[in-house]
Design an enzyme around this catalytic site. Structure first.
Site, PDB file in Angstrom:
ATOM      1  N   ASP A 193     -31.959 -40.123  47.730  1.00  0.00           N
ATOM      2  CA  ASP A 193     -31.598 -39.722  46.361  1.00  0.00           C
ATOM      3  C   ASP A 193     -32.665 -40.200  45.378  1.00  0.00           C
ATOM      4  O   ASP A 193     -32.953 -41.387  45.281  1.00  0.00           O
ATOM      5  CB  ASP A 193     -30.255 -40.373  45.982  1.00  0.00           C
ATOM      6  CG  ASP A 193     -29.817 -39.972  44.580  1.00  0.00           C
ATOM      7  OD1 ASP A 193     -29.231 -38.880  44.433  1.00  0.00           O
ATOM      8  OD2 ASP A 193     -30.076 -40.736  43.630  1.00  0.00           O
TER       9      ASP A 193
ATOM     10  N   TYR B 257     -36.517 -41.336  37.576  1.00  0.00           N
ATOM     11  CA  TYR B 257     -36.823 -42.587  38.289  1.00  0.00           C
ATOM     12  C   TYR B 257     -38.325 -42.849  38.409  1.00  0.00           C
ATOM     13  O   TYR B 257     -38.734 -43.934  38.827  1.00  0.00           O
ATOM     14  CB  TYR B 257     -36.209 -42.596  39.698  1.00  0.00           C
ATOM     15  CG  TYR B 257     -34.703 -42.450  39.753  1.00  0.00           C
ATOM     16  CD1 TYR B 257     -33.922 -42.550  38.603  1.00  0.00           C
ATOM     17  CD2 TYR B 257     -34.045 -42.209  40.947  1.00  0.00           C
ATOM     18  CE1 TYR B 257     -32.542 -42.407  38.657  1.00  0.00           C
ATOM     19  CE2 TYR B 257     -32.664 -42.065  41.005  1.00  0.00           C
ATOM     20  CZ  TYR B 257     -31.928 -42.161  39.852  1.00  0.00           C
ATOM     21  OH  TYR B 257     -30.556 -42.006  39.914  1.00  0.00           O
TER      22      TYR B 257
ATOM     23  N   LYS C  36     -32.808 -34.937  40.527  1.00  0.00           N
ATOM     24  CA  LYS C  36     -31.981 -34.618  39.354  1.00  0.00           C
ATOM     25  C   LYS C  36     -32.876 -34.350  38.150  1.00  0.00           C
ATOM     26  O   LYS C  36     -33.913 -34.998  37.992  1.00  0.00           O
ATOM     27  CB  LYS C  36     -31.061 -35.796  39.009  1.00  0.00           C
ATOM     28  CG  LYS C  36     -30.427 -36.475  40.197  1.00  0.00           C
ATOM     29  CD  LYS C  36     -29.515 -37.610  39.790  1.00  0.00           C
ATOM     30  CE  LYS C  36     -29.202 -38.514  40.967  1.00  0.00           C
ATOM     31  NZ  LYS C  36     -30.272 -39.463  41.319  1.00  0.00           N
TER      32      LYS C  36
ATOM     33  N   HIS D  29     -28.543 -34.301  35.661  1.00  0.00           N
ATOM     34  CA  HIS D  29     -28.382 -35.757  35.772  1.00  0.00           C
ATOM     35  C   HIS D  29     -27.225 -36.303  34.919  1.00  0.00           C
ATOM     36  O   HIS D  29     -26.455 -37.151  35.361  1.00  0.00           O
ATOM     37  CB  HIS D  29     -29.700 -36.437  35.376  1.00  0.00           C
ATOM     38  CG  HIS D  29     -29.870 -37.804  35.942  1.00  0.00           C
ATOM     39  ND1 HIS D  29     -31.093 -38.304  36.315  1.00  0.00           N
ATOM     40  CD2 HIS D  29     -28.987 -38.791  36.184  1.00  0.00           C
ATOM     41  CE1 HIS D  29     -30.937 -39.536  36.770  1.00  0.00           C
ATOM     42  NE2 HIS D  29     -29.671 -39.862  36.696  1.00  0.00           N
TER      43      HIS D  29
END
Ligand SMILES: NC(=O)c1ccc[n+]([C@@H]2O[C@H](COP(=O)([O-])OP(=O)(O)OC[C@H]3O[C@@H](n4cnc5c(N)ncnc54)[C@H](OP(=O)(O)O)[C@@H]3O)[C@@H](O)[C@H]2O)c1
Length: 275
Positions: A43, A48, A73, A106
């Protein structure tokens, strides 16, 4: 083979590796190690800032692309239709993949009509950039709205979920739409290991409190994506399919939920932080 939850044709492995906050070589190495240990679900997210490293880890693991379920996402600041498509393509470029297995919105963005964003998300799927699509951090009302608007199935809602937070209503809404639930922060950011009930139950099976916590979720067919930067914990978090909690233990752990259990909370504040 890792057990999976099935939703609208998607087979989502019940255990995956979360990668928030993992960066650079640590990220690439832990993704590679996880895949070598048997993980088949990773994931990540545009936010990120590690999609490049996740892609590197995937390639250096030597595991075939079609054996790994990769989720990314799109951040809410990119929910206008053209930007969504651009963001999806950018993610694929960073990952060096031609498609992801699952592409999620997200967080909800109340400033952009959901119908427009979902229309664009469905087109991304139809164009072959994502095998499956879904949402994250959606409430019961938003799930109902999204399902009604989408021309393609939404296969999951990724939400904060662990024994200290009651998400019964959202889980029921997902199930009503045959959507899978993916639990993020599934060990409550490490707090599970300090819980006396989880530790006591774990002693019965020779398991740690974190393993009991992850087992409690996966035994409900909820996929989990614990994050760790430590190789020994990769194996610990993965070793949850060789024991079974009793109905009494399941209920006892279910009763750990408390009003202040939420760890991640900034949506719907009226002043979204992504603008
Ligand atoms: N969709 C969203 O909005 C959203 C939001 C938050 C998170 N997520 C996703 O969900 C993933 C997991 O959530 P999270 O990172 O918030 O929290 P988490 O997985 O519940 O907890 C991670 C923390 O627990 C520690 N840990 C890992 N395994 C452990 C074990 N066996 N025993 C004790 N401590 C352990 C880790 O430290 P060490 O590194 O030292 O092991 C880390 O500090 C994220 O990485 C991200 O992929 C999604």
């Amino acid at each position: 083979m890792v057990p999976a939850v099935e939703a609208h044709g998607a087979h989502i492995p019940l255990i995956g590796l979360g990668t928030w906050d993992l960066r650079g070589r640590v990220c690439a190495r832990i993704v590679e190690q996880a895949l070598r240990l048997g993980y088949r679900h990773i994931d990540t997210a545009e936010m990120y800032d590690n999609e490049r490293e996740v892609g590197e880890g995937l390639r250096s693991s030597g595991i075939k692309r079609d054996e790994v379920f990769v989720t990314t996402k799109i951040w809410p600041s990119h929910f206008a239709p053209r930007e969504l498509e651009r963001a999806a393509k950018d993610s694929l470029m960073r990952l060096r993949l031609s498609e992801v297995d699952l592409l999620l919105l997200h967080w909800p963005n109340p400033r952009i009509p959901l119908s427009e964003t979902l229309g664009a998300l469905c087109k991304i799927k139809q164009a072959g950039l994502a095998r499956h699509i879904g949402v994250s951090n959606f409430t019961v009302a938003l799930i109902d709205e999204a399902v009604a608007l989408a021309s393609e199935p939404l296969v999951c809602n990724q939400i904060e979920l662990h024994p200290f937070l009651d998400q019964t209503k959202v889980v029921a809404a997902c199930r009503a739409h045959s959507m899978a639930v993916v639990a993020y922060s599934p060990i409550a950011r490490g707090n599970a290991k300090n819980d006396a009930v989880l530790a006591r139950v774990g002693k019965v099976y020779g398991k740690t409190a974190a393993q009991v916590c992850l087992r409690w979720l996966t035994q409900q067919q909820i996929a989990v994506i614990p994050r760790t930067s430590r190789v020994e914990r990769l194996l610990e978090n993965f070793s949850i399919f060789d024991f079974e909690l009793s109905p009494v233990e399941m209920a006892e752990i279910g009763a750990l939920a408390r009003g202040d259990g939420r760890l991640v909370d900034y949506a719907f504040s009226g002043t979204p932080k992504w603008d």
